[in-house]
Design a protein around this motif. Sequence first.
Motif, PDB file in Angstrom:
ATOM      1  N   VAL A 108      -6.277  -4.385  -6.440  1.00  0.00           N
ATOM      2  CA  VAL A 108      -5.410  -5.088  -5.486  1.00  0.00           C
ATOM      3  C   VAL A 108      -6.084  -6.395  -5.072  1.00  0.00           C
ATOM      4  O   VAL A 108      -7.218  -6.385  -4.604  1.00  0.00           O
ATOM      5  N   GLU A 109      -5.387  -7.516  -5.263  1.00  0.00           N
ATOM      6  CA  GLU A 109      -5.914  -8.819  -4.858  1.00  0.00           C
ATOM      7  C   GLU A 109      -5.458  -9.163  -3.447  1.00  0.00           C
ATOM      8  O   GLU A 109      -6.233  -9.659  -2.640  1.00  0.00           O
ATOM      9  N   SER A 110      -4.176  -8.913  -3.159  1.00  0.00           N
ATOM     10  CA  SER A 110      -3.656  -9.179  -1.823  1.00  0.00           C
ATOM     11  C   SER A 110      -2.417  -8.327  -1.599  1.00  0.00           C
ATOM     12  O   SER A 110      -1.818  -7.828  -2.546  1.00  0.00           O
ATOM     13  N   PHE A 111      -2.056  -8.171  -0.326  1.00  0.00           N
ATOM     14  CA  PHE A 111      -0.839  -7.428  -0.009  1.00  0.00           C
ATOM     15  C   PHE A 111      -0.272  -7.922   1.307  1.00  0.00           C
ATOM     16  O   PHE A 111      -0.981  -8.491   2.128  1.00  0.00           O
ATOM     17  N   ASP A 112       1.029  -7.711   1.458  1.00  0.00           N
ATOM     18  CA  ASP A 112       1.729  -8.104   2.672  1.00  0.00           C
ATOM     19  C   ASP A 112       2.574  -6.916   3.116  1.00  0.00           C
ATOM     20  O   ASP A 112       3.279  -6.328   2.303  1.00  0.00           O
ATOM     21  N   VAL A 113       2.454  -6.565   4.391  1.00  0.00           N
ATOM     22  CA  VAL A 113       3.215  -5.437   4.934  1.00  0.00           C
ATOM     23  C   VAL A 113       4.153  -5.980   6.003  1.00  0.00           C
ATOM     24  O   VAL A 113       3.707  -6.565   6.979  1.00  0.00           O
ATOM     25  N   ASP A 114       5.454  -5.796   5.789  1.00  0.00           N
ATOM     26  CA  ASP A 114       6.468  -6.308   6.711  1.00  0.00           C
ATOM     27  C   ASP A 114       7.161  -5.131   7.386  1.00  0.00           C
ATOM     28  O   ASP A 114       7.980  -4.443   6.769  1.00  0.00           O
ATOM     29  N   LEU A 115       6.808  -4.894   8.649  1.00  0.00           N
ATOM     30  CA  LEU A 115       7.350  -3.749   9.384  1.00  0.00           C
ATOM     31  C   LEU A 115       8.860  -3.870   9.589  1.00  0.00           C
ATOM     32  O   LEU A 115       9.602  -2.914   9.398  1.00  0.00           O
ATOM     33  N   LYS A 116       9.326  -5.066   9.948  1.00  0.00           N
ATOM     34  CA  LYS A 116      10.753  -5.261  10.229  1.00  0.00           C
ATOM     35  C   LYS A 116      11.608  -5.000   8.991  1.00  0.00           C
ATOM     36  O   LYS A 116      12.635  -4.329   9.063  1.00  0.00           O
ATOM     37  N   GLU A 117      11.163  -5.534   7.848  1.00  0.00           N
ATOM     38  CA  GLU A 117      11.918  -5.370   6.587  1.00  0.00           C
ATOM     39  C   GLU A 117      11.627  -4.024   5.912  1.00  0.00           C
ATOM     40  O   GLU A 117      12.288  -3.670   4.946  1.00  0.00           O
ATOM     41  N   GLN A 118      10.587  -3.314   6.385  1.00  0.00           N
ATOM     42  CA  GLN A 118      10.146  -2.055   5.747  1.00  0.00           C
ATOM     43  C   GLN A 118       9.710  -2.322   4.302  1.00  0.00           C
ATOM     44  O   GLN A 118       9.989  -1.536   3.393  1.00  0.00           O
ATOM     45  N   LYS A 119       9.061  -3.476   4.097  1.00  0.00           N
ATOM     46  CA  LYS A 119       8.721  -3.904   2.744  1.00  0.00           C
ATOM     47  C   LYS A 119       7.219  -4.107   2.599  1.00  0.00           C
ATOM     48  O   LYS A 119       6.586  -4.691   3.472  1.00  0.00           O
ATOM     49  N   VAL A 120       6.680  -3.623   1.492  1.00  0.00           N
ATOM     50  CA  VAL A 120       5.271  -3.815   1.167  1.00  0.00           C
ATOM     51  C   VAL A 120       5.210  -4.531  -0.179  1.00  0.00           C
ATOM     52  O   VAL A 120       5.788  -4.062  -1.158  1.00  0.00           O
ATOM     53  N   THR A 121       4.532  -5.682  -0.202  1.00  0.00           N
ATOM     54  CA  THR A 121       4.372  -6.450  -1.437  1.00  0.00           C
ATOM     55  C   THR A 121       2.893  -6.448  -1.804  1.00  0.00           C
ATOM     56  O   THR A 121       2.052  -6.815  -0.986  1.00  0.00           O
ATOM     57  N   VAL A 122       2.590  -6.013  -3.025  1.00  0.00           N
ATOM     58  CA  VAL A 122       1.201  -5.919  -3.483  1.00  0.00           C
ATOM     59  C   VAL A 122       1.030  -6.811  -4.702  1.00  0.00           C
ATOM     60  O   VAL A 122       1.846  -6.770  -5.625  1.00  0.00           O
ATOM     61  N   LYS A 123      -0.047  -7.621  -4.691  1.00  0.00           N
ATOM     62  CA  LYS A 123      -0.353  -8.469  -5.843  1.00  0.00           C
ATOM     63  C   LYS A 123      -1.706  -8.056  -6.398  1.00  0.00           C
ATOM     64  O   LYS A 123      -2.628  -7.772  -5.640  1.00  0.00           O
ATOM     65  N   GLY A 124      -1.814  -8.046  -7.719  1.00  0.00           N
ATOM     66  CA  GLY A 124      -3.094  -7.732  -8.331  1.00  0.00           C
ATOM     67  C   GLY A 124      -2.930  -7.148  -9.715  1.00  0.00           C
ATOM     68  O   GLY A 124      -1.834  -7.095 -10.267  1.00  0.00           O
ATOM     69  N   ASN A 125      -4.068  -6.711 -10.248  1.00  0.00           N
ATOM     70  CA  ASN A 125      -4.093  -6.094 -11.570  1.00  0.00           C
ATOM     71  C   ASN A 125      -3.877  -4.594 -11.371  1.00  0.00           C
ATOM     72  O   ASN A 125      -4.822  -3.801 -11.433  1.00  0.00           O
ATOM     73  N   VAL A 126      -2.630  -4.223 -11.075  1.00  0.00           N
ATOM     74  CA  VAL A 126      -2.304  -2.835 -10.730  1.00  0.00           C
ATOM     75  C   VAL A 126      -1.040  -2.391 -11.462  1.00  0.00           C
ATOM     76  O   VAL A 126      -0.230  -3.210 -11.861  1.00  0.00           O
TER      77      VAL A 126
END
Length: 70
Positions: A28-46
């Motif tokens: 995992v290189e980076s991630f963003d967790v958005d509580l309002k949208e219920q969305k998790v975005t993960v960037k990396g070699n995964v």
Amino acid sequence: QIVELKVAMTCEGCVGAVKRVLGKMQGVESFDVDLKEQKVTVKGNVKAEDVLQTVSKTGKATTFWPKEEQ
């Protein structure tokens, strides 16, 4: 590789749990967790399936973010 998940999060504690497991995940290189949208975005070699399984370990209902219909 970018993986987008829909995660049932209700509070900052849920967000913290998701951040904790992603912080320990290899590739995992980076991630963003958005509580309002219920969305998790993960960037990396995964792999998408691995990210889904890792986030599911928090006990939150986790699915892939629905793809936009063309």
